[in-house]
Write a protein that holds these residues in place. Sequence first.
Motif, mmCIF file in Angstrom:
data_model
loop_
_atom_site.group_PDB
_atom_site.id
_atom_site.type_symbol
_atom_site.label_atom_id
_atom_site.label_comp_id
_atom_site.label_asym_id
_atom_site.label_seq_id
_atom_site.Cartn_x
_atom_site.Cartn_y
_atom_site.Cartn_z
ATOM 1 N N ASP A 261 11.106 -10.585 -6.112
ATOM 2 C CA ASP A 261 10.060 -9.615 -7.651
ATOM 3 C C ASP A 261 11.006 -8.997 -7.886
ATOM 4 N N ASP A 262 12.165 -8.462 -7.248
ATOM 5 C CA ASP A 262 13.097 -8.360 -8.708
ATOM 6 C C ASP A 262 14.285 -8.658 -8.697
ATOM 7 N N PHE A 263 14.204 -9.821 -8.789
ATOM 8 C CA PHE A 263 14.970 -10.857 -9.218
ATOM 9 C C PHE A 263 14.667 -12.199 -10.182
ATOM 10 N N LEU A 264 15.718 -11.886 -11.549
ATOM 11 C CA LEU A 264 14.676 -12.556 -12.856
ATOM 12 C C LEU A 264 15.542 -13.879 -12.990
ATOM 13 N N LEU A 265 14.302 -14.566 -13.577
ATOM 14 C CA LEU A 265 15.124 -16.151 -13.706
ATOM 15 C C LEU A 265 14.672 -16.678 -14.815
ATOM 16 N N ALA A 266 16.003 -16.468 -15.806
ATOM 17 C CA ALA A 266 15.990 -17.151 -17.391
ATOM 18 C C ALA A 266 16.244 -18.457 -17.418
ATOM 19 N N MET A 321 9.624 -19.574 -14.163
ATOM 20 C CA MET A 321 10.340 -18.536 -15.740
ATOM 21 C C MET A 321 10.085 -17.205 -15.579
ATOM 22 N N ASP A 322 11.492 -15.847 -16.162
ATOM 23 C CA ASP A 322 10.622 -15.010 -16.286
ATOM 24 C C ASP A 322 10.888 -14.376 -17.201
ATOM 25 N N LEU A 323 12.544 -14.809 -17.084
ATOM 26 C CA LEU A 323 13.414 -14.371 -18.453
ATOM 27 C C LEU A 323 13.087 -15.453 -19.545
#
Length: 375
Positions: A261-266, A321-323
Amino acid sequence: MKEKKQLKIGGIIDGVGWNYMGWRHPDMPANASENIDYYVQKAKRLEEGKFDTIFLVDVSHIGPGMIPHYLSMFEGVSILSALSMVTHSIGLTATIATSYADPFTVARQMASLDKISNGRAGWNAVTSNPGGLANYSRTHLSKADLYPMKKEFLEIVEGLWDSYEDDAFIRDKESGVFYDHRKMHALNYRGNYFSVDGPLNISRSRQGRPVIFQAGSSSDFMNIASKHADGVFLPADNLEDAKAFSQELKRRVELEGRSFDDFLLAISHNPIVGQTEREAEEKFQELQALMPIYRIQKPKLFGSAEKVADQIQSWYEAGAMDLLLIRQEHPLGFDDFIDLVVPILQERGIFRKEYESNNLRGNLGLPYPENRYSI
Ligand SMILES: Cc1cc2nc3c(=O)[nH]c(=O)nc-3n(C[C@H](O)[C@H](O)[C@H](O)COP(=O)(O)O)c2cc1C
């Protein structure tokens, strides 16, 4: 499945564009890649659109035949320092290659940008293309060295950013105590590529330390990113690839004992958007007509604003995709996206209407990184 945060959006400002023809467009200053007024204007526009971060990509060597942007461009941290003075909330992320830079200098530069901007700095750590070895006096190294070197580089930079605990500086004029020497920590790192004593001469920022992104695709890349990144910038042309990356990264991040949850996929996209499908088609043709010998592909996000918003929503809801990193294909690409698509995403509750925080980690929904010596 990840606990759903709102979608995050960044803007990749690449001067005259990440194609061969954009510079010839009447709405594009032909020197945009070396034009600070252009960068200021775009940065302010992205902040009006409530984007999480400006994101600058980079190149480590050039030659004939490269895109015009790469042939004459500014260095990233220098531009972002200038942009920090004309923006207030948007993040400032620069790409710097661990294969070519020096870890003490990068730790210092990025920490300075983080303090100058009041906690808005981000670093996209890349290995970059091995072609850069010849520019940075490292021809004795080869491609096989790049990831082992990157691992050391990141261990050093993260270590240096913990040189001072949060309450190390007392600066009490009355008692004459400037700092608590027990809260200053040397690193004494000895690796195969780098040797760094520390400590670094700068205290931590409002967001603790700059946000670390990494870009790449290999297994070595994923191993290092799972341990040393807050987010990754992935190459994904289609939703299936992005989902597969996401699953594999989740596995590796959790093996490191971290929460996914604290890791972003851009993921980056270069949308061409119009009020209608037809308007998008006209913009696409306008670009093609600028330089008929080079054809660009129709981007994945293409068409009416409603249709593009639907596509973005499906990537986001699939956990792929989070970002979303927007690049402008057309010189008015940011304007079209901000004016036409952002309001739909806001209406649907997927994207923010106001910044939540005064620092980049806060807006990205990332936790504050405690200093290793304070825990
Ligand atoms: C999405 C993405 C963005 C990248 N951006 C940059 C960049 O801005 N500058 C750069 O020198 N290399 C960039 N790279 C190249 C990587 O640093 C790396 O050299 C390349 O991906 C090879 O490593 P890999 O085998 O792990 O993918 C990027 C790679 C990817 C996948």
